[in-house]
Every structure is written in C-alpha cells, then in structure tokens.
Enzyme design. Sequence first.
Site, PDB file in Angstrom:
ATOM      1  N   SER A  82     -16.486   4.765  10.732  1.00  0.00           N
ATOM      2  CA  SER A  82     -16.638   5.781   9.690  1.00  0.00           C
ATOM      3  C   SER A  82     -15.739   5.423   8.513  1.00  0.00           C
ATOM      4  O   SER A  82     -14.559   5.134   8.687  1.00  0.00           O
ATOM      5  CB  SER A  82     -16.236   7.154  10.243  1.00  0.00           C
ATOM      6  OG  SER A  82     -16.206   8.108   9.209  1.00  0.00           O
ATOM      7  N   LEU A 104     -19.628  11.427   3.132  1.00  0.00           N
ATOM      8  CA  LEU A 104     -20.197  11.719   1.821  1.00  0.00           C
ATOM      9  C   LEU A 104     -19.547  12.967   1.203  1.00  0.00           C
ATOM     10  O   LEU A 104     -18.939  12.913   0.157  1.00  0.00           O
ATOM     11  CB  LEU A 104     -21.713  11.875   1.964  1.00  0.00           C
ATOM     12  CG  LEU A 104     -22.555  11.546   0.745  1.00  0.00           C
ATOM     13  CD1 LEU A 104     -22.294  10.150   0.237  1.00  0.00           C
ATOM     14  CD2 LEU A 104     -24.039  11.712   1.082  1.00  0.00           C
ATOM     15  N   HIS A 105     -19.754  14.102   1.862  1.00  0.00           N
ATOM     16  CA  HIS A 105     -19.055  15.353   1.555  1.00  0.00           C
ATOM     17  C   HIS A 105     -19.380  16.029   0.221  1.00  0.00           C
ATOM     18  O   HIS A 105     -18.917  17.148  -0.024  1.00  0.00           O
ATOM     19  CB  HIS A 105     -17.532  15.190   1.637  1.00  0.00           C
ATOM     20  CG  HIS A 105     -17.052  14.648   2.940  1.00  0.00           C
ATOM     21  ND1 HIS A 105     -17.579  15.023   4.156  1.00  0.00           N
ATOM     22  CD2 HIS A 105     -16.086  13.739   3.238  1.00  0.00           C
ATOM     23  CE1 HIS A 105     -16.961  14.382   5.132  1.00  0.00           C
ATOM     24  NE2 HIS A 105     -16.058  13.593   4.601  1.00  0.00           N
ATOM     25  N   CYS A 149      -2.847   8.019   6.294  1.00  0.00           N
ATOM     26  CA  CYS A 149      -3.922   7.457   5.480  1.00  0.00           C
ATOM     27  C   CYS A 149      -3.554   7.636   4.018  1.00  0.00           C
ATOM     28  O   CYS A 149      -3.018   8.674   3.625  1.00  0.00           O
ATOM     29  CB  CYS A 149      -5.243   8.172   5.770  1.00  0.00           C
ATOM     30  SG  CYS A 149      -6.631   7.490   4.820  1.00  0.00           S
ATOM     31  N   CYS A 209      -7.880  12.519   1.028  1.00  0.00           N
ATOM     32  CA  CYS A 209      -9.006  13.446   0.857  1.00  0.00           C
ATOM     33  C   CYS A 209      -8.472  14.875   0.942  1.00  0.00           C
ATOM     34  O   CYS A 209      -7.582  15.168   1.746  1.00  0.00           O
ATOM     35  CB  CYS A 209     -10.070  13.203   1.909  1.00  0.00           C
ATOM     36  SG  CYS A 209     -10.753  11.537   1.785  1.00  0.00           S
ATOM     37  N   CYS A 242     -12.647   8.496  20.280  1.00  0.00           N
ATOM     38  CA  CYS A 242     -12.389   8.508  18.842  1.00  0.00           C
ATOM     39  C   CYS A 242     -11.053   7.787  18.632  1.00  0.00           C
ATOM     40  O   CYS A 242     -10.021   8.209  19.148  1.00  0.00           O
ATOM     41  CB  CYS A 242     -12.334   9.965  18.383  1.00  0.00           C
ATOM     42  SG  CYS A 242     -12.002  10.137  16.633  1.00  0.00           S
ATOM     43  N   ASN A 278     -12.530  21.914   9.872  1.00  0.00           N
ATOM     44  CA  ASN A 278     -11.486  22.367  10.798  1.00  0.00           C
ATOM     45  C   ASN A 278     -10.228  22.642  10.010  1.00  0.00           C
ATOM     46  O   ASN A 278      -9.620  21.716   9.470  1.00  0.00           O
ATOM     47  CB  ASN A 278     -11.203  21.279  11.837  1.00  0.00           C
ATOM     48  CG  ASN A 278     -12.358  21.122  12.788  1.00  0.00           C
ATOM     49  OD1 ASN A 278     -12.831  22.091  13.382  1.00  0.00           O
ATOM     50  ND2 ASN A 278     -12.853  19.902  12.918  1.00  0.00           N
ATOM     51  N   CYS A 337     -12.157  17.049  14.518  1.00  0.00           N
ATOM     52  CA  CYS A 337     -12.119  16.146  13.356  1.00  0.00           C
ATOM     53  C   CYS A 337     -11.116  16.593  12.314  1.00  0.00           C
ATOM     54  O   CYS A 337     -11.098  17.752  11.932  1.00  0.00           O
ATOM     55  CB  CYS A 337     -13.439  16.145  12.620  1.00  0.00           C
ATOM     56  SG  CYS A 337     -14.799  15.645  13.582  1.00  0.00           S
ATOM     57  N   GLU A 360      -3.353   9.299  17.339  1.00  0.00           N
ATOM     58  CA  GLU A 360      -4.078   9.976  18.398  1.00  0.00           C
ATOM     59  C   GLU A 360      -5.369   9.273  18.757  1.00  0.00           C
ATOM     60  O   GLU A 360      -6.022   8.676  17.911  1.00  0.00           O
ATOM     61  CB  GLU A 360      -4.392  11.409  17.959  1.00  0.00           C
ATOM     62  CG  GLU A 360      -3.122  12.221  17.924  1.00  0.00           C
ATOM     63  CD  GLU A 360      -3.335  13.637  17.461  1.00  0.00           C
ATOM     64  OE1 GLU A 360      -2.600  14.500  17.919  1.00  0.00           O
ATOM     65  OE2 GLU A 360      -4.242  13.871  16.658  1.00  0.00           O
ATOM     66  N   GLY A 418      -6.765   7.608   9.814  1.00  0.00           N
ATOM     67  CA  GLY A 418      -6.766   6.420   8.982  1.00  0.00           C
ATOM     68  C   GLY A 418      -8.134   5.998   8.488  1.00  0.00           C
ATOM     69  O   GLY A 418      -9.167   6.471   8.958  1.00  0.00           O
ATOM     70  N   GLU A 419      -8.124   5.119   7.496  1.00  0.00           N
ATOM     71  CA  GLU A 419      -9.356   4.567   6.938  1.00  0.00           C
ATOM     72  C   GLU A 419      -9.513   3.150   7.510  1.00  0.00           C
ATOM     73  O   GLU A 419      -8.773   2.240   7.125  1.00  0.00           O
ATOM     74  CB  GLU A 419      -9.258   4.547   5.403  1.00  0.00           C
ATOM     75  CG  GLU A 419     -10.324   3.736   4.699  1.00  0.00           C
ATOM     76  CD  GLU A 419     -11.757   4.051   5.117  1.00  0.00           C
ATOM     77  OE1 GLU A 419     -12.151   5.230   5.107  1.00  0.00           O
ATOM     78  OE2 GLU A 419     -12.484   3.101   5.473  1.00  0.00           O
ATOM     79  N   CYS A 454      -8.317  16.865   4.450  1.00  0.00           N
ATOM     80  CA  CYS A 454      -7.986  16.110   5.669  1.00  0.00           C
ATOM     81  C   CYS A 454      -6.493  16.176   5.939  1.00  0.00           C
ATOM     82  O   CYS A 454      -5.679  15.838   5.080  1.00  0.00           O
ATOM     83  CB  CYS A 454      -8.430  14.665   5.508  1.00  0.00           C
ATOM     84  SG  CYS A 454      -7.911  13.611   6.875  1.00  0.00           S
TER      85      CYS A 454
HETATM   86  N1  SAH Z   1     -11.172   7.626   7.161  1.00  0.00           N
HETATM   87  C1  SAH Z   1     -12.461   7.630   7.720  1.00  0.00           C
HETATM   88  C2  SAH Z   1     -12.498   7.950   9.194  1.00  0.00           C
HETATM   89  C3  SAH Z   1     -11.580   9.026   9.720  1.00  0.00           C
HETATM   90  S1  SAH Z   1     -11.960  10.673   9.331  1.00  0.00           S
HETATM   91  C4  SAH Z   1     -13.358   8.581   6.947  1.00  0.00           C
HETATM   92  O1  SAH Z   1     -12.862   9.333   6.144  1.00  0.00           O
HETATM   93  O2  SAH Z   1     -14.572   8.510   7.152  1.00  0.00           O
HETATM   94  C5  SAH Z   1     -13.383  11.067  10.322  1.00  0.00           C
HETATM   95  C6  SAH Z   1     -14.243  12.180   9.736  1.00  0.00           C
HETATM   96  O3  SAH Z   1     -13.586  13.458   9.809  1.00  0.00           O
HETATM   97  C7  SAH Z   1     -14.560  11.946   8.275  1.00  0.00           C
HETATM   98  O4  SAH Z   1     -15.910  12.206   7.988  1.00  0.00           O
HETATM   99  C8  SAH Z   1     -13.665  12.961   7.617  1.00  0.00           C
HETATM  100  O5  SAH Z   1     -14.102  13.261   6.328  1.00  0.00           O
HETATM  101  C9  SAH Z   1     -13.731  14.110   8.567  1.00  0.00           C
HETATM  102  N2  SAH Z   1     -12.676  15.111   8.366  1.00  0.00           N
HETATM  103  C10 SAH Z   1     -11.453  14.931   7.844  1.00  0.00           C
HETATM  104  N3  SAH Z   1     -10.779  16.095   7.815  1.00  0.00           N
HETATM  105  C11 SAH Z   1     -11.588  17.040   8.328  1.00  0.00           C
HETATM  106  C12 SAH Z   1     -11.440  18.426   8.589  1.00  0.00           C
HETATM  107  N4  SAH Z   1     -10.303  19.067   8.329  1.00  0.00           N
HETATM  108  N5  SAH Z   1     -12.476  19.082   9.143  1.00  0.00           N
HETATM  109  C13 SAH Z   1     -13.609  18.421   9.467  1.00  0.00           C
HETATM  110  N6  SAH Z   1     -13.804  17.108   9.260  1.00  0.00           N
HETATM  111  C14 SAH Z   1     -12.809  16.420   8.696  1.00  0.00           C
HETATM  112 FE1  SF4 Z   2      -9.943  10.694   3.803  1.00  0.00          FE
HETATM  113 FE2  SF4 Z   2     -10.627   9.652   6.186  1.00  0.00          FE
HETATM  114 FE3  SF4 Z   2      -8.215   9.136   5.095  1.00  0.00          FE
HETATM  115 FE4  SF4 Z   2      -8.714  11.574   6.005  1.00  0.00          FE
HETATM  116  S1  SF4 Z   2      -8.614   9.714   7.230  1.00  0.00           S
HETATM  117  S2  SF4 Z   2      -7.727  11.047   4.041  1.00  0.00           S
HETATM  118  S3  SF4 Z   2     -10.890  11.785   5.525  1.00  0.00           S
HETATM  119  S4  SF4 Z   2     -10.202   8.542   4.274  1.00  0.00           S
END
Ligand code: SAH
Ligand code: SF4
Length: 368
Positions: A202, A225-226, A110, A114, A103, A301, A344, A90, A170-171, A117
């Site tokens: 990011s 960071l989270h 990925c 996490c 975006c 979200n 996000c 997307e 994706g990362e 996510c």
């Molecule tokens: N992989 C990279 C970039 C993609 S995710 C990363 O993790 O930084 C972009 C952002 O959305 C990241 O900060 C991620 O932690 C956040 N994110 C992922 N899932 C989410 C969710 N369900 N609600 C809000 N933010 C989320």
């Molecule tokens: Fe984690 Fe970013 Fe991959 Fe989602 S897209 S699993 S937040 S590294």
Amino acid sequence: MINLLDLDPAAMTAFFAERGEKPFRAKQTLRWVHHRLADRVELMSDLAKATREALARDAEIRAPSVVRDSTAADGTRKWLLDVGNANAIEAVYIPETDRGTLCVSSQAGCALDCAFCSTGKQGFNRNLSVGEIIGQLWHANRALLADGIAAPWVEHGRHPITNVVMMGMGEPLANFDNVVTALEIMLDDNAYGLSRRRVTLSTSGLVPALDRLGDACPVALAVSLHAPNDALRDRLVPINRKYPLAELLAACLRYIEKAPRDFVTFEYVMLDHVNDGPEHARELIALVRDVPCKFNLIPFNPFPNTEFKTSSRTRILAFQRILRDAGLIATIRKTRGEDIDAACGQLAGQVQDRTRRTLRRIQPVAAQ
Ligand code: SAH
Ligand code: SF4
C-alpha cells in the site's frame, strides 16, 4: 554478526560463497530460517558440526523483540516490537475464514504526514532493515504455530500467515531497497513462498518509486487515494503536492501492465463531512474512469487529538451505493482489532509509549 533474516537468496548465496561453502548451503539455511523458523544456528542439524559452530560465531537469527502482545475479542493479534532507541513498530495478524493476513510495518514512524494518520503525526524515525521487516513475518508465524492455532488453512508444514499487506507503520516505497528485498524473501520458495497476488503493498503515491516497484518486484497494489480532486488530496495526503492525481493515476495504469492482478485497490478513508459526500463520490467516479480498480472504503479510526470524525454508517453506505451504481466494486473495510488499537492508522501504541517515556524522562528531573 550477520543477521540471517537480513539476507535474501542472492545475499545468502554470496555469504556462503565467501565462507568457501557450497551454494546449496544457502538454500538449506534459508529453509531452516524461514520454513522451519529456527531461531538459532545451532538448530541446523543437517550442517556438519564444524560448519555449524563456525557459522554460529558469525551469524545469528534476530527478529525485533516483543514489547507487548495483545489479542482482540475478534482474534486480531497485535505485536508491539522494539527496534531500538525507544522506537517501536507493530505487526498485526488478522484471521479470516480462509486465510491469515499479517499487516507489516516498513518504517518506524512516517515522514509523509497524512492529516488523518496517527503514524504520520509521530514523524519519521527511521527505515526498518530487511531483518526487521521480514522478522515480523518470521515472528508472527512462529508465535502462532507455538500457540497451536487451529485454522483450517494450516496444514502440516504450512505457515499460518498466508497473506501479507504492507499496510502497517510507514510508507513502504520510501524504504524502497529494504522493502523490495523483504518482498523477495516473502516470495521465494525456499523462504515463505507466497504468491505475488497474496502480497499487497500500500502506498500513498510515490510515483517514481511505484514505477521502480513495477520493474523490480511487482506485487498486488493498493493506493491510498482518499480524495477525488487535488485540492482536497493536497490537504489530506501532502505528498499529492509533489505527485498530483493525474500523475498518480497514470502510474497506476503503468503498474497494472506488470502487476499480478489486473486492477488497483484504491483505499479511501471515510472522514465525516470532509471527503464522504455524494458530490465526492461522483467526482471520484469520473476521476478513475480509465483505471481498472476496486474501492476499499475505510471507516476512519480516530486517535487522540485528531480533527476528524468517522463518517456515519448512513453516509458510508450512501457513498458506496453511488460507486456501485456506477458499476464500480466498492467494499467497506471491516474494522478489526479496535479494542487493542490495531485498526488501520491506529497503530498508536508507540505514541502512548513515547508519552510515557517522555514522562519517565521528565519525572526524575522534576523530582530533583
Ligand atoms: N503508508 C502507506 C501504508 C500504510 S497506511 C499508505 O499510506 O498507503 C495503510 C492504510 O491505512 C492507508 O490507506 C492509510 O491511508 C490508512 N489510514 C491511515 N490512518 C488511518 C486512520 N486513522 N483510519 C483509517 N485508515 C487510516
Ligand atoms: Fe500517510 Fe501512510 Fe505515512 Fe500514514 S503511514 S502518514 S497514511 S503515508
């Protein structure tokens, strides 16, 4: 067949040199593809007819095709793009008063998994090619221009997308080479000509790759960071077990030396009663004491089958207040495009698609 969207300026120059053409053909072609957003070699009218016809036999301009195009009530627009083998990615357009942000996704799925996510929950399918990454920007500009978007920042000859955030699926640092090549195309004046400050990557914290990015192509940096300590971050962002906070923060400091901005944006997803208490905020302040940074608090979200809940507005505001009282800049991310699942980490369209596809595969068997 060469996809011209795959070629950065150096590769474009090499491509034309191999064909015995002058170097300026590369520049001309980059401009046709990325300035004028041509979708066919045949349109390049300032190339001699014979050159053009020969080129058309070997080269094409091919972006991922659109599976679904949805616009939210707030103007956020999401394209679901097919990248083959039942994989979809997307790209999300977020209009604001003074800019248009896209975006962009870097991988189908990925691998980093996490906990909060939806992309991570799908697992990893594959890295996107340069053409598939840059194709998102090419396509979004074309689609928005074709719709005649009347945004104040779009002057004659300028593109609707003024900012890119590598925050889709994706990362990005796990697809390093293709992402860096795509960034170079975004920055090149013969292509999109975006300034480094308007392109943000990011990452969840791949430390060695972050150092390499600082050398190869420093753009603005956001770090997911989270959590304020390793125990919690190990659970939420599993890559932390490999690159713990102390190493990550040291890498951020090294990156800032090379970066176009003199701070890092820390993203912090607000998970109800998991990482959003006053004690977490205080621990966070101590953790980032030596790092020039800004915080972006992201309301979680939700998506189907998640164990987490979004923090209440009261808890988010209280958290923000503690950071602000300590002199930190902390903004709360406005959730955009929720009604089309474009917020996000909610890039879950493909999860649903997968389910449907699985059903399609299963049903005929069941009917036998
Ligand atoms: N992989 C990279 C970039 C993609 S995710 C990363 O993790 O930084 C972009 C952002 O959305 C990241 O900060 C991620 O932690 C956040 N994110 C992922 N899932 C989410 C969710 N369900 N609600 C809000 N933010 C989320
Ligand atoms: Fe984690 Fe970013 Fe991959 Fe989602 S897209 S699993 S937040 S590294």
